[in-house]
Enzyme design. Sequence first.
Site, PDB file in Angstrom:
ATOM      1  N   THR A 367       0.890  -1.153   0.000  1.00 55.39           N
ATOM      2  CA  THR A 367       0.000   0.000   0.000  1.00 55.39           C
ATOM      3  C   THR A 367       0.927   1.200   0.000  1.00 55.39           C
ATOM      4  OG1 THR A 367      -1.715  -1.250   1.154  1.00 55.39           O
ATOM      5  CG2 THR A 367      -1.773   1.113   1.475  1.00 55.39           C
ATOM      6  N   ASP A 409     -10.083  -8.655   0.496  1.00 56.89           N
ATOM      7  CA  ASP A 409     -10.220  -8.071   1.829  1.00 56.89           C
ATOM      8  C   ASP A 409     -11.565  -8.393   2.467  1.00 56.89           C
ATOM      9  OD1 ASP A 409      -7.728  -7.070   2.127  1.00 56.89           O
ATOM     10  OD2 ASP A 409      -8.269  -4.957   2.018  1.00 56.89           O
ATOM     11  N   SER A 438     -10.886  -2.508   5.977  1.00 59.29           N
ATOM     12  CA  SER A 438      -9.504  -2.164   5.690  1.00 59.29           C
ATOM     13  C   SER A 438      -8.733  -1.982   6.985  1.00 59.29           C
ATOM     14  CB  SER A 438      -9.456  -0.848   4.886  1.00 59.29           C
ATOM     15  OG  SER A 438      -8.137  -0.357   4.790  1.00 59.29           O
ATOM     16  N   GLY A 458       1.206  -1.789   4.851  1.00 56.38           N
ATOM     17  CA  GLY A 458       1.625  -2.973   5.597  1.00 56.38           C
ATOM     18  C   GLY A 458       0.540  -3.993   5.858  1.00 56.38           C
ATOM     19  N   GLY A 459      -0.583  -3.930   5.128  1.00 53.75           N
ATOM     20  CA  GLY A 459      -1.616  -4.937   5.311  1.00 53.75           C
ATOM     21  C   GLY A 459      -2.145  -4.959   6.729  1.00 53.75           C
TER      22      GLY A 459
END
Length: 557
Positions: A367, A409, A438, A458-459
């Site tokens: 991201t 997601d 998210s 960073g997920g």
Amino acid sequence: MIVRSPLVILALSCLTFAADAAERPGKAAIASAHVLATEAGFEVLAQGGNAFDAAVAVSAALSVVEPQSSGIGGGGFFLLRRVSDGKEVMVDARETAPAQTDPKQFLDTKGELDRDKSVNGALAAGIPGQPAALVFVAENYGKLPLKKSLAPAIRIAREGFAPDARSLMFLGLRKDAIARDPGASALFLPGGQLPTAGWVLKNPDLASTLERIARDGNKGFYEGEPAQRLVDGVKKAGGTWTLEDLKTYTVKEREPLVLQYRGHRVVTAPPPSSGGIALAEMLNILQGYDLAKLDRVHRTHLIVESMRRAYRDRAEYLGDPDFVKMPVAELTSPLYAAGLRASIHPEKATPSANLPGFMAPVQGTDTSHFSIIDADGNLAAVTQTVNLPFGAATVVPGTGFVLNNQMDDFALKAGAPNAYGLVGGDANAPKPGRRPLSSMTPTFVIGKDRTLVIGTPGGSRIITMVLEGILAWFDGDSPATFVGNKRFHHQYLPDVISAEAEAFSKDERKALEGMGHVVSDGERPWGYMNAVDWNHGTNELRGGSDPRGVSGKALVK
């Protein structure tokens, strides 16, 4: 109209700590993941733009130079603070599920989740929100016409740039998936081969796409010929987009979550971000301890236990606020945090399996984030993504950008974690028009004497990185220092402390394991934090761009 989420404000409403009209930094600070994007922001500021125009310019430039991380084929959150009236808002440009979404589309012949379908190819792509965000922010908060704010990105796309080592590394990781798609392969694999250092990527198709948006606004992407091209290309590649999906997409203005921590207002992302609620839970829990007086092991233990509990609640309760009723006020309450704190043993880890109330597990690493403070004190914290590196590894010919793979997601199948190992329930199930949960956590920390703008990619680890950055800032670290600090992370499931190499000494690891923690240290570095801060008294601005990156740049001028 702002979509108002339930929230708890732990500071007195009159204590806004806003800078008065006479207090302004006089200079600007921008920290982003690429020097060309940072410079694009300053180019627009020099033309009379404000932080919000600069945010449009940086966002668009990152779409060009960091296609592995974000772009107009994805979405994001724009957290904004306007100094003239103190307005704070989050522009939600999260992707939405197409109208023809059916979770069964992502299963194999045995009824199991087919990971290839959820991360590769057009079926994995939600309806992009990033173009609509650029238009909305420019028209509602900026001072310049969109064509000026997008001009740097358009120029970079036409003239070309040399992708850095990080971008080339991710190309290598995603080569097989990219090679399967004609549009992506033609753009990123010249001659069918992985490019090497020094390769110049020119993207006239993306330049043309951005020019249409600059000229026609939303109609330049979501309607007419551009929309028809996208729909035809997505369907040819196995997706289900329709013209109506694109035409009806809209950004949402959402009221940020606000809490108090150590005399500062923390302004952060509301749902459909899980980040703000989880950050609030963790800070509320930790506010009950004097962390500065603890040794490193006990401090880490308490931080990990706060992480564990916040991520448990993430899996249980959170989803798209337009579809799901969530107990936001309760989750962000100091009373709730006090109860969670009481369940933490000061010397022993709590096994995640022992936490009450969660159902059996039913259930983006790359991201980009940038932070801006302008000369007047306006703030922008923007996190944007296409989810996994190079998103769905799919490019509709003639458009120049990768499609996101944000459908991953969602909780696509009961019992199946997503690509980040996160689990979730029906609150985050895929339904037409719904926005997936998210972890993006753009955040402001505003005090009487200083202000911090922070965020990171960073997920699933975004939230804990922002937490650790804020804690380090309170400990006295500058942005340039804390963005490079070694990191650790716990997300409830799996029940493991993940840690970068050298995050813990051998003795610290042994002590944590003696408390009952499972420690996986020596993991590869993660995240790419970019932060700026402002000392109101001295008007000093500082910035930091994560050294884990290659081309990131923080500038003050």
